[in-house]
Design an enzyme around this catalytic site. Structure first.
Site, mmCIF file in Angstrom:
data_model
loop_
_atom_site.group_PDB
_atom_site.id
_atom_site.type_symbol
_atom_site.label_atom_id
_atom_site.label_comp_id
_atom_site.label_asym_id
_atom_site.label_seq_id
_atom_site.Cartn_x
_atom_site.Cartn_y
_atom_site.Cartn_z
ATOM 1 N N GLY A 12 0.823 -1.211 0.000
ATOM 2 C CA GLY A 12 0.000 0.000 0.000
ATOM 3 C C GLY A 12 0.856 1.260 0.000
ATOM 4 N N ASP A 14 1.670 3.245 3.016
ATOM 5 C CA ASP A 14 2.551 3.378 4.182
ATOM 6 C C ASP A 14 3.595 2.273 4.239
ATOM 7 O OD1 ASP A 14 0.851 5.434 4.765
ATOM 8 O OD2 ASP A 14 0.126 4.627 6.667
ATOM 9 N N ASP A 59 -3.477 -13.526 4.461
ATOM 10 C CA ASP A 59 -4.661 -12.705 4.206
ATOM 11 C C ASP A 59 -5.342 -12.416 5.534
ATOM 12 O OD1 ASP A 59 -7.434 -11.952 3.464
ATOM 13 O OD2 ASP A 59 -6.696 -12.397 1.438
ATOM 14 N N LEU A 81 -0.661 -2.850 8.981
ATOM 15 C CA LEU A 81 -1.137 -1.759 8.114
ATOM 16 C C LEU A 81 -2.214 -2.241 7.149
ATOM 17 C CD1 LEU A 81 2.284 -0.089 7.173
ATOM 18 C CD2 LEU A 81 0.920 0.184 9.239
ATOM 19 N N THR A 126 -7.039 5.146 13.437
ATOM 20 C CA THR A 126 -7.295 6.259 12.523
ATOM 21 C C THR A 126 -8.153 7.363 13.127
ATOM 22 O OG1 THR A 126 -8.608 6.819 10.558
ATOM 23 C CG2 THR A 126 -9.125 4.741 11.591
ATOM 24 N N GLU A 128 -10.441 8.674 11.666
ATOM 25 C CA GLU A 128 -11.809 8.408 11.208
ATOM 26 C C GLU A 128 -12.660 7.836 12.360
ATOM 27 O OE1 GLU A 128 -12.879 9.360 8.228
ATOM 28 O OE2 GLU A 128 -14.816 8.357 8.192
ATOM 29 N N TYR A 151 -16.141 1.697 7.870
ATOM 30 C CA TYR A 151 -14.678 1.674 8.028
ATOM 31 C C TYR A 151 -14.286 2.115 9.449
ATOM 32 C CZ TYR A 151 -9.857 3.369 7.720
ATOM 33 O OH TYR A 151 -8.527 3.619 7.969
ATOM 34 N N LYS A 155 -12.625 -0.026 12.606
ATOM 35 C CA LYS A 155 -11.337 0.387 13.194
ATOM 36 C C LYS A 155 -11.457 0.608 14.714
ATOM 37 C CE LYS A 155 -8.174 0.720 9.827
ATOM 38 N NZ LYS A 155 -6.790 0.249 9.889
ATOM 39 N N HIS A 181 -2.597 11.039 5.950
ATOM 40 C CA HIS A 181 -1.240 11.288 5.459
ATOM 41 C C HIS A 181 -1.136 10.779 4.025
ATOM 42 C CE1 HIS A 181 -1.430 7.701 8.008
ATOM 43 N NE2 HIS A 181 -0.671 7.116 7.086
HETATM 44 P P1 NAP Z 1 -3.489 1.343 1.600
HETATM 45 O O1 NAP Z 1 -2.608 2.075 0.669
HETATM 46 O O2 NAP Z 1 -4.924 1.137 1.233
HETATM 47 O O3 NAP Z 1 -2.827 -0.069 1.900
HETATM 48 C C1 NAP Z 1 -3.531 -1.079 2.559
HETATM 49 C C2 NAP Z 1 -2.902 -2.419 2.265
HETATM 50 O O4 NAP Z 1 -3.695 -3.438 2.897
HETATM 51 C C3 NAP Z 1 -2.851 -2.777 0.776
HETATM 52 O O5 NAP Z 1 -1.545 -3.151 0.444
HETATM 53 C C4 NAP Z 1 -3.803 -3.957 0.670
HETATM 54 O O6 NAP Z 1 -3.374 -4.958 -0.202
HETATM 55 C C5 NAP Z 1 -3.729 -4.553 2.060
HETATM 56 N N1 NAP Z 1 -4.902 -5.408 2.294
HETATM 57 C C6 NAP Z 1 -6.201 -5.135 2.066
HETATM 58 N N2 NAP Z 1 -6.972 -6.187 2.368
HETATM 59 C C7 NAP Z 1 -6.135 -7.171 2.782
HETATM 60 C C8 NAP Z 1 -6.330 -8.502 3.213
HETATM 61 N N3 NAP Z 1 -7.540 -9.055 3.275
HETATM 62 N N4 NAP Z 1 -5.246 -9.224 3.578
HETATM 63 C C9 NAP Z 1 -4.005 -8.700 3.497
HETATM 64 N N5 NAP Z 1 -3.750 -7.434 3.080
HETATM 65 C C10 NAP Z 1 -4.805 -6.685 2.727
HETATM 66 O O7 NAP Z 1 -3.489 2.063 3.040
HETATM 67 P P2 NAP Z 1 -2.389 3.059 3.657
HETATM 68 O O8 NAP Z 1 -2.771 4.451 3.310
HETATM 69 O O9 NAP Z 1 -1.035 2.545 3.409
HETATM 70 O O10 NAP Z 1 -2.745 2.920 5.213
HETATM 71 C C11 NAP Z 1 -2.144 1.894 5.995
HETATM 72 C C12 NAP Z 1 -3.035 1.614 7.193
HETATM 73 O O11 NAP Z 1 -3.213 2.790 7.975
HETATM 74 C C13 NAP Z 1 -4.446 1.140 6.852
HETATM 75 O O12 NAP Z 1 -4.816 0.193 7.838
HETATM 76 C C14 NAP Z 1 -5.303 2.384 6.989
HETATM 77 O O13 NAP Z 1 -6.626 2.029 7.311
HETATM 78 C C15 NAP Z 1 -4.600 3.088 8.126
HETATM 79 N N6 NAP Z 1 -4.666 4.545 8.127
HETATM 80 C C16 NAP Z 1 -4.310 5.240 7.020
HETATM 81 C C17 NAP Z 1 -4.320 6.623 7.060
HETATM 82 C C18 NAP Z 1 -3.914 7.435 5.862
HETATM 83 O O14 NAP Z 1 -4.220 8.629 5.838
HETATM 84 N N7 NAP Z 1 -3.216 6.861 4.901
HETATM 85 C C19 NAP Z 1 -4.691 7.291 8.246
HETATM 86 C C20 NAP Z 1 -5.021 6.522 9.349
HETATM 87 C C21 NAP Z 1 -4.990 5.153 9.304
HETATM 88 P P3 NAP Z 1 -3.553 -4.862 -1.771
HETATM 89 O O15 NAP Z 1 -2.349 -4.106 -2.212
HETATM 90 O O16 NAP Z 1 -3.573 -6.295 -2.100
HETATM 91 O O17 NAP Z 1 -4.849 -4.149 -2.055
HETATM 92 N N1 GDD Z 2 -12.105 10.129 -1.993
HETATM 93 C C1 GDD Z 2 -12.752 11.253 -2.293
HETATM 94 N N2 GDD Z 2 -13.112 11.512 -3.583
HETATM 95 N N3 GDD Z 2 -13.039 12.115 -1.284
HETATM 96 C C2 GDD Z 2 -13.655 13.278 -1.600
HETATM 97 C C3 GDD Z 2 -14.012 13.601 -2.912
HETATM 98 C C4 GDD Z 2 -13.754 12.673 -3.952
HETATM 99 O O1 GDD Z 2 -14.053 12.873 -5.111
HETATM 100 N N4 GDD Z 2 -14.589 14.839 -2.905
HETATM 101 C C5 GDD Z 2 -14.565 15.255 -1.646
HETATM 102 N N5 GDD Z 2 -14.017 14.321 -0.833
HETATM 103 C C6 GDD Z 2 -13.863 14.410 0.617
HETATM 104 C C7 GDD Z 2 -14.428 13.201 1.383
HETATM 105 O O2 GDD Z 2 -15.845 13.301 1.493
HETATM 106 C C8 GDD Z 2 -13.705 13.371 2.719
HETATM 107 O O3 GDD Z 2 -14.372 14.291 3.532
HETATM 108 C C9 GDD Z 2 -12.343 13.983 2.310
HETATM 109 O O4 GDD Z 2 -12.491 14.420 0.954
HETATM 110 C C10 GDD Z 2 -11.171 13.025 2.387
HETATM 111 O O5 GDD Z 2 -11.513 11.829 1.699
HETATM 112 P P1 GDD Z 2 -10.421 10.674 1.441
HETATM 113 O O6 GDD Z 2 -9.221 11.257 0.791
HETATM 114 O O7 GDD Z 2 -11.122 9.563 0.751
HETATM 115 O O8 GDD Z 2 -9.943 10.276 2.895
HETATM 116 P P2 GDD Z 2 -10.739 9.974 4.259
HETATM 117 O O9 GDD Z 2 -10.492 11.113 5.187
HETATM 118 O O10 GDD Z 2 -12.129 9.575 4.011
HETATM 119 O O11 GDD Z 2 -9.978 8.675 4.787
HETATM 120 C C11 GDD Z 2 -8.546 8.611 4.790
HETATM 121 O O12 GDD Z 2 -8.046 9.100 5.995
HETATM 122 C C12 GDD Z 2 -8.418 8.337 7.159
HETATM 123 C C13 GDD Z 2 -7.798 9.048 8.359
HETATM 124 O O13 GDD Z 2 -8.607 10.111 8.742
HETATM 125 C C14 GDD Z 2 -8.161 7.145 4.541
HETATM 126 O O14 GDD Z 2 -6.776 7.071 4.341
HETATM 127 C C15 GDD Z 2 -8.525 6.287 5.736
HETATM 128 O O15 GDD Z 2 -8.003 4.962 5.530
HETATM 129 C C16 GDD Z 2 -7.895 6.915 6.984
HETATM 130 O O16 GDD Z 2 -8.204 6.144 8.114
#
Ligand code: NAP
Ligand code: GDD
Length: 326
Positions: A12, A14, A59, A81, A126, A128, A151, A155, A181
Site C-alpha cells: 500500500g 505506508d 490474508d 497496516l 485512525t 476516522e 470503516y 477500526k 497522510h
Molecule cells: P493502503 O494504501 O490502502 O494499503 C492497505 C494495504 O492493505 C494494501 O496493500 C492492501 O493490499 C492490504 N490489504 C487489504 N486487504 C487485505 C487482506 N484481506 N489481507 C491482506 N492485506 C490486505 O493504506 P495506507 O494508506 O497505506 O494505510 C495503511 C493503514 O493505515 C491502513 O490500515 C489504513 O486504514 C490506516 N490509516 C491510514 C491513514 C492514511 O491517511 N493513509 C490514516 C489513518 C490510518 P492490496 O495491495 O492487495 O490491495
Molecule cells: N475520496 C474522495 N473523492 N473524497 C472526496 C471527494 C472525492 O471525489 N470529494 C470530496 N471528498 C472528501 C471526502 O468526502 C472526505 O471528507 C475527504 O475528501 C477526504 O476523503 P479521502 O481522501 O477519501 O480520505 P478519508 O479522510 O475519508 O480517509 C482517509 O483518511 C483516514 C484518516 O482520517 C483514509 O486514508 C482512511 O483509511 C484513513 O483512516
C-alpha cells in the site's frame, strides 16, 4: 542479530515508506502479501526497495494464514497496516471491511498471543474513529469516538481489541491514531491523489474536468514518510501506549484543489471542477484536526513536510508520471 519486523499491507502507501525506514535501521523486513493473479510492486519500486523485502503470503480474512506468518517469521515487531482503507467504499462493502479491518486484527492478535507473545504489535488506528467527536475543535487521545462509516466502526473494534490484549494478556500492543497522510504513492481514489493526478492530466491535455464531492470537508494532512517514523517510535517506548499523530493544522478539500492548480500553473481552477453527488458520502466526517501534543512530547516526533510542500511534491510527481503517458 538483526531485528525482524513484519509489515502487513506492504504494497500500500505506508508499507513501502515504513519498510524503507526499518531497512535503514538494519531490520530484516518481511512483507505480508495476499494472493494475487497479477501483483504490482509499483509503490515499493517507487521507494526503491522491492528486492530488499522477504515476502510471505497471508490474508487478513484467513486466520490460519496469519498463524503461519507469525510461526515462520517469529517477529520482534508486527506492524499491522493491512486494511480495506477506503472510507467511501466501506458502505458498499461493510461486511468485507469488518472482516478485514476488525476481525482480521483479532486473528492477528491471537496468533501473536499463542505463538510469539513477546512480539510488539502496532495497530494502524485512525482519526476516522473520531468522526463527530469534535467538541473542542480538535481531537486528541481523550476525545470520544463517534465513527460515521463502516470503516471507522471496524477500526474502533480493532483499536479496542488492541488495548484489550494489552490489558488482558500483557502483550506489548500500541495504537497509532493517525490523521490523513499522503504522498506521491497514495491510492488514486483518495481525494488528494485524485486531485493531483487530475490536475496533471488537465495540465497536459488528457482531461478537461475533475469530478469531486464535498469541497468543504477539512482534514489534517501530513506526509506519509514522516508518519511511519511515529509508528516505529511507538514500538520503542518502555511502556506501551496509544498516540494521536497529525500536524495540528487542517485545510479544506477546496484549499487542496486551489493549491494543486496553482502549482501546476493553472489560474482559473473553478472552471475545471464538477461537483458530483456520486462522490458525496452517506454520512460525512466534516472536520478533523489533531492535537498531537502527546506524540510531540513523549515520542519526540514532529512532522517535517508542510502542507504546501506536500501538495507541491504530489503535483510534481503526477506531472512527471502523466508526461510519460503522452
Ligand atoms: P493502503 O494504501 O490502502 O494499503 C492497505 C494495504 O492493505 C494494501 O496493500 C492492501 O493490499 C492490504 N490489504 C487489504 N486487504 C487485505 C487482506 N484481506 N489481507 C491482506 N492485506 C490486505 O493504506 P495506507 O494508506 O497505506 O494505510 C495503511 C493503514 O493505515 C491502513 O490500515 C489504513 O486504514 C490506516 N490509516 C491510514 C491513514 C492514511 O491517511 N493513509 C490514516 C489513518 C490510518 P492490496 O495491495 O492487495 O490491495
Ligand atoms: N475520496 C474522495 N473523492 N473524497 C472526496 C471527494 C472525492 O471525489 N470529494 C470530496 N471528498 C472528501 C471526502 O468526502 C472526505 O471528507 C475527504 O475528501 C477526504 O476523503 P479521502 O481522501 O477519501 O480520505 P478519508 O479522510 O475519508 O480517509 C482517509 O483518511 C483516514 C484518516 O482520517 C483514509 O486514508 C482512511 O483509511 C484513513 O483512516
Amino acid at each position: 542479530m538483526a531485528k525482524r519486523a513484519i509489515i502487513t499491507g506492504i504494497l500500500g502507501q505506508d508499507g513501502p515508506y515504513l519498510a524503507k525506514y526499518l531497512l535503514a535501521k538494519n531490520y530484516k523486513v518481511y512483507g505480508m502479501v495476499r494472493r494475487y493473479s497479477n501483483p504490482t510492486f509499483d509503490n515499493l519500486d517507487y521507494v526503491g526497495i522491492t528486492n530488499k523485502i522477504e515476502y510471505i503470503e497471508g490474508d487478513m480474512g484467513d486466520e490460519s494464514s496469519l498463524m503461519n506468518v507469525i510461526r515462520v517469521v517469529r517477529p520482534d515487531e508486527v506492524y499491522n497496516l493491512a486494511a480495506q482503507s477506503f472510507v467511501g467504499d466501506s458502505w458498499q462493502m461493510a461486511k468485507l471491511t469488518t472482516e478485514v479491518n476488525a476481525i482480521g486484527v483479532l486473528y492477528l492478535l491471537n496468533a501473536i498471543k499463542y505463538i510469539s507473545p513477546t512480539a510488539k504489535f502496532y495497530q494502524a488506528s485512525t482519526s476516522e474513529m473520531f468522526g463527530l467527536g469534535n467538541t473542542k475543535g480538535y481531537q486528541d487521545e481523550n476525545t470520544n469516538f463517534h465513527p460515521r462509516s463502516p470503516y471507522g466502526i471496524a477500526k474502533v473494534y480493532a483499536h479496542m481489541m488492541t488495548i484489550n490484549f494489552r490489558e488482558s494478556y500483557g502483550l506489548y500492543t500500541s495504537n497509532g491514531i493517525l490523521f490523513n497522510h499522503e504522498s506521491p504513492i497514495r491510492g488514486i481514489q483518495f481525494v488528494t491523489r485524485k486531485i493531483t493526478d487530475g490536475v496533471a492530466r488537465i495540465k497536459l491535455g488528457l482531461k478537461d474536468k475533475l469530478h469531486l464531492g464535498n469541497l468543504d470537508a477539512k482534514r489534517d494532512w501530513g506526509f506519509a514518510g514522516d508518519y511511519v517514523e511515529a509508528m516505529y517510535m511507538m514500538l520503542q517506548q518502555k511502556k506501551t501506549d496509544d498516540f494521536v499523530v497529525g500536524t495540528g493544522i487542517n485545510h479544506s478539500v477546496k484549499e487542496f484543489v486551489q493549491l494543486s492548480f496553482k502549482y501546476a500553473g493553472i489560474e482559473d481552477w473553478e472552471k475545471y471542477i464538477v461537483i458530483d453527488p456520486r462522490f458525496k458520502r452517506p454520512a460525512e466526517v466534516h472536520e478533523l484536526k489533531a492535537k498531537p501534543d502527546k506524540a510531540f512530547k513523549q515520542l519526540g516526533w514532529k512532522p517535517k513536510v508542510s502542507f504546501e510542500e506536500l501538495v507541491k511534491m504530489m503535483v510534481e510527481a503526477d506531472l512527471k508520471r502523466v508526461k510519460k503517458l503522452l
